[in-house]
Design a protein around this motif. Structure first.
Motif, PDB file in Angstrom:
ATOM      1  N   LYS A  31     -22.778 129.075  64.000  1.00  0.00           N
ATOM      2  CA  LYS A  31     -22.322 128.285  63.011  1.00  0.00           C
ATOM      3  C   LYS A  31     -21.226 127.240  63.302  1.00  0.00           C
ATOM      4  N   GLU A  32     -20.260 127.684  64.135  1.00  0.00           N
ATOM      5  CA  GLU A  32     -19.420 127.090  64.672  1.00  0.00           C
ATOM      6  C   GLU A  32     -19.611 125.856  65.541  1.00  0.00           C
ATOM      7  N   SER A  33     -20.740 126.005  66.253  1.00  0.00           N
ATOM      8  CA  SER A  33     -21.278 125.029  67.267  1.00  0.00           C
ATOM      9  C   SER A  33     -22.191 124.067  66.507  1.00  0.00           C
ATOM     10  N   GLN A  34     -22.690 124.229  65.446  1.00  0.00           N
ATOM     11  CA  GLN A  34     -23.562 123.321  64.991  1.00  0.00           C
ATOM     12  C   GLN A  34     -23.294 121.820  65.083  1.00  0.00           C
ATOM     13  N   ASP A  35     -22.198 121.416  64.722  1.00  0.00           N
ATOM     14  CA  ASP A  35     -21.951 119.981  64.821  1.00  0.00           C
ATOM     15  C   ASP A  35     -21.481 119.251  66.102  1.00  0.00           C
ATOM     16  N   LEU A  36     -21.227 120.273  67.084  1.00  0.00           N
ATOM     17  CA  LEU A  36     -20.949 119.776  68.303  1.00  0.00           C
ATOM     18  C   LEU A  36     -22.030 118.991  68.788  1.00  0.00           C
ATOM     19  N   THR A  37     -21.379 117.941  69.799  1.00  0.00           N
ATOM     20  CA  THR A  37     -22.229 116.960  70.549  1.00  0.00           C
ATOM     21  C   THR A  37     -23.214 117.911  71.602  1.00  0.00           C
ATOM     22  N   GLN A  38     -24.200 117.227  72.167  1.00  0.00           N
ATOM     23  CA  GLN A  38     -24.949 118.185  73.327  1.00  0.00           C
ATOM     24  C   GLN A  38     -23.983 118.229  74.524  1.00  0.00           C
ATOM     25  N   GLU A  39     -23.048 117.371  74.784  1.00  0.00           N
ATOM     26  CA  GLU A  39     -22.255 117.611  75.746  1.00  0.00           C
ATOM     27  C   GLU A  39     -21.293 118.778  75.736  1.00  0.00           C
ATOM     28  N   ASN A  40     -20.791 118.755  74.532  1.00  0.00           N
ATOM     29  CA  ASN A  40     -19.720 120.011  74.064  1.00  0.00           C
ATOM     30  C   ASN A  40     -20.529 121.126  74.088  1.00  0.00           C
ATOM     31  N   LYS A  41     -21.657 121.101  73.438  1.00  0.00           N
ATOM     32  CA  LYS A  41     -22.383 122.391  73.607  1.00  0.00           C
ATOM     33  C   LYS A  41     -22.730 122.794  75.248  1.00  0.00           C
ATOM     34  N   GLN A  42     -23.144 122.106  75.934  1.00  0.00           N
ATOM     35  CA  GLN A  42     -23.097 122.155  77.301  1.00  0.00           C
ATOM     36  C   GLN A  42     -21.897 122.873  77.953  1.00  0.00           C
ATOM     37  N   LYS A  43     -20.793 122.095  77.763  1.00  0.00           N
ATOM     38  CA  LYS A  43     -19.500 122.801  78.164  1.00  0.00           C
ATOM     39  C   LYS A  43     -19.261 124.132  77.453  1.00  0.00           C
ATOM     40  N   LEU A  44     -19.598 124.206  76.406  1.00  0.00           N
ATOM     41  CA  LEU A  44     -19.480 125.765  75.637  1.00  0.00           C
ATOM     42  C   LEU A  44     -20.299 126.911  76.675  1.00  0.00           C
ATOM     43  N   LEU A  45     -21.574 126.425  76.711  1.00  0.00           N
ATOM     44  CA  LEU A  45     -22.166 127.241  77.533  1.00  0.00           C
ATOM     45  C   LEU A  45     -21.594 127.581  78.684  1.00  0.00           C
ATOM     46  N   GLU A  46     -21.144 126.557  79.365  1.00  0.00           N
ATOM     47  CA  GLU A  46     -20.416 126.549  80.755  1.00  0.00           C
ATOM     48  C   GLU A  46     -19.444 127.501  80.811  1.00  0.00           C
ATOM     49  N   MET A  47     -18.411 127.399  79.747  1.00  0.00           N
ATOM     50  CA  MET A  47     -17.152 128.313  79.714  1.00  0.00           C
ATOM     51  C   MET A  47     -17.861 129.675  79.578  1.00  0.00           C
ATOM     52  N   ALA A  48     -18.856 129.745  78.641  1.00  0.00           N
ATOM     53  CA  ALA A  48     -19.410 131.204  78.368  1.00  0.00           C
ATOM     54  C   ALA A  48     -19.634 131.844  79.787  1.00  0.00           C
ATOM     55  N   ARG A  49     -20.267 131.082  80.768  1.00  0.00           N
ATOM     56  CA  ARG A  49     -20.660 131.556  81.754  1.00  0.00           C
ATOM     57  C   ARG A  49     -19.570 131.695  82.829  1.00  0.00           C
ATOM     58  N   LEU A  50     -18.433 131.148  82.647  1.00  0.00           N
ATOM     59  CA  LEU A  50     -17.243 131.595  83.655  1.00  0.00           C
ATOM     60  C   LEU A  50     -16.720 132.779  82.947  1.00  0.00           C
ATOM     61  N   PHE A  51     -16.602 133.021  81.504  1.00  0.00           N
ATOM     62  CA  PHE A  51     -15.981 134.112  81.243  1.00  0.00           C
ATOM     63  C   PHE A  51     -17.066 135.421  81.707  1.00  0.00           C
ATOM     64  N   LYS A  52     -18.144 135.201  81.683  1.00  0.00           N
ATOM     65  CA  LYS A  52     -19.095 136.300  82.108  1.00  0.00           C
ATOM     66  C   LYS A  52     -18.774 136.596  83.752  1.00  0.00           C
ATOM     67  N   LEU A  53     -18.683 135.488  84.492  1.00  0.00           N
ATOM     68  CA  LEU A  53     -18.442 135.691  85.869  1.00  0.00           C
ATOM     69  C   LEU A  53     -17.021 136.295  86.201  1.00  0.00           C
ATOM     70  N   SER A  54     -15.979 135.908  85.328  1.00  0.00           N
ATOM     71  CA  SER A  54     -14.600 136.445  85.393  1.00  0.00           C
ATOM     72  C   SER A  54     -14.706 137.990  85.103  1.00  0.00           C
ATOM     73  N   GLN A  55     -15.714 138.366  83.933  1.00  0.00           N
ATOM     74  CA  GLN A  55     -15.306 139.644  83.541  1.00  0.00           C
ATOM     75  C   GLN A  55     -16.259 140.683  84.571  1.00  0.00           C
ATOM     76  N   GLN A  56     -17.306 140.004  85.298  1.00  0.00           N
ATOM     77  CA  GLN A  56     -17.779 140.786  86.246  1.00  0.00           C
ATOM     78  C   GLN A  56     -17.041 140.840  87.676  1.00  0.00           C
ATOM     79  N   GLN A  57     -16.116 139.871  87.908  1.00  0.00           N
ATOM     80  CA  GLN A  57     -15.502 139.877  88.911  1.00  0.00           C
ATOM     81  C   GLN A  57     -14.258 141.201  88.726  1.00  0.00           C
ATOM     82  N   ASP A  58     -13.610 140.985  87.531  1.00  0.00           N
ATOM     83  CA  ASP A  58     -12.488 141.831  87.085  1.00  0.00           C
ATOM     84  C   ASP A  58     -13.015 143.431  87.197  1.00  0.00           C
ATOM     85  N   LYS A  59     -14.357 143.673  87.090  1.00  0.00           N
ATOM     86  CA  LYS A  59     -14.963 144.920  87.017  1.00  0.00           C
ATOM     87  C   LYS A  59     -14.943 145.696  88.489  1.00  0.00           C
TER      88      LYS A  59
END
Length: 113
Positions: free
Chosen positions: A84-112
């Motif tokens: 819902k929050e990402s519906q009006d984002l541009t494709q570029e910003n959606k890609q950035k959001l996806l990249e951020m999620a991947r970074l969070f996932k990687l960071s979480q894996q490294q923390d473990k």
């Protein structure tokens, strides 16, 4: 279907408008919302795709499992909120959001480790 009416109203759609978008009659949407009729599998998937929710959420209003964070949200609630929050984002910003999620996932894996 427990959540159809709420999702439709949240989007500001009438039953007629939703029916037109799904290729269904207004009366069919009404019957789905009142529980007098259930959609076939293909229609259920189209409705889920349109609203960005799972079938479990659309049918029962709840997700199948709790979030790993233990914050009381179900996985489906989170997915729906993000959609819902990402519906009006541009494709570029959606890609950035996806990249951020991947970074969070990687960071979480490294923390473990």
């Amino acid at each position: 279907m427990k959540m159809l009416r709420a999702l439709r109203k949240e989007r500001g759609l009438s039953m007629k408008q939703l029916g037109a978008r799904m290729g269904l009659a207004e009366s069919t949407i009404s019957q789905y919302e009142t529980g007098k009729r259930e959609p076939d599998y293909e229609t259920l998937l189209r409705l889920c795709d349109y609203f960005g929710v799972t079938a479990d959420y659309l049918l029962k209003g709840a997700g199948p499992s709790s979030s790993p964070a233990g914050d009381g949200l179900t996985f489906d609630d989170f997915t729906y909120a993000l959609h819902k929050e990402s519906q009006d984002l541009t494709q570029e910003n959606k890609q950035k959001l996806l990249e951020m999620a991947r970074l969070f996932k990687l960071s979480q894996q490294q923390d473990k480790k």
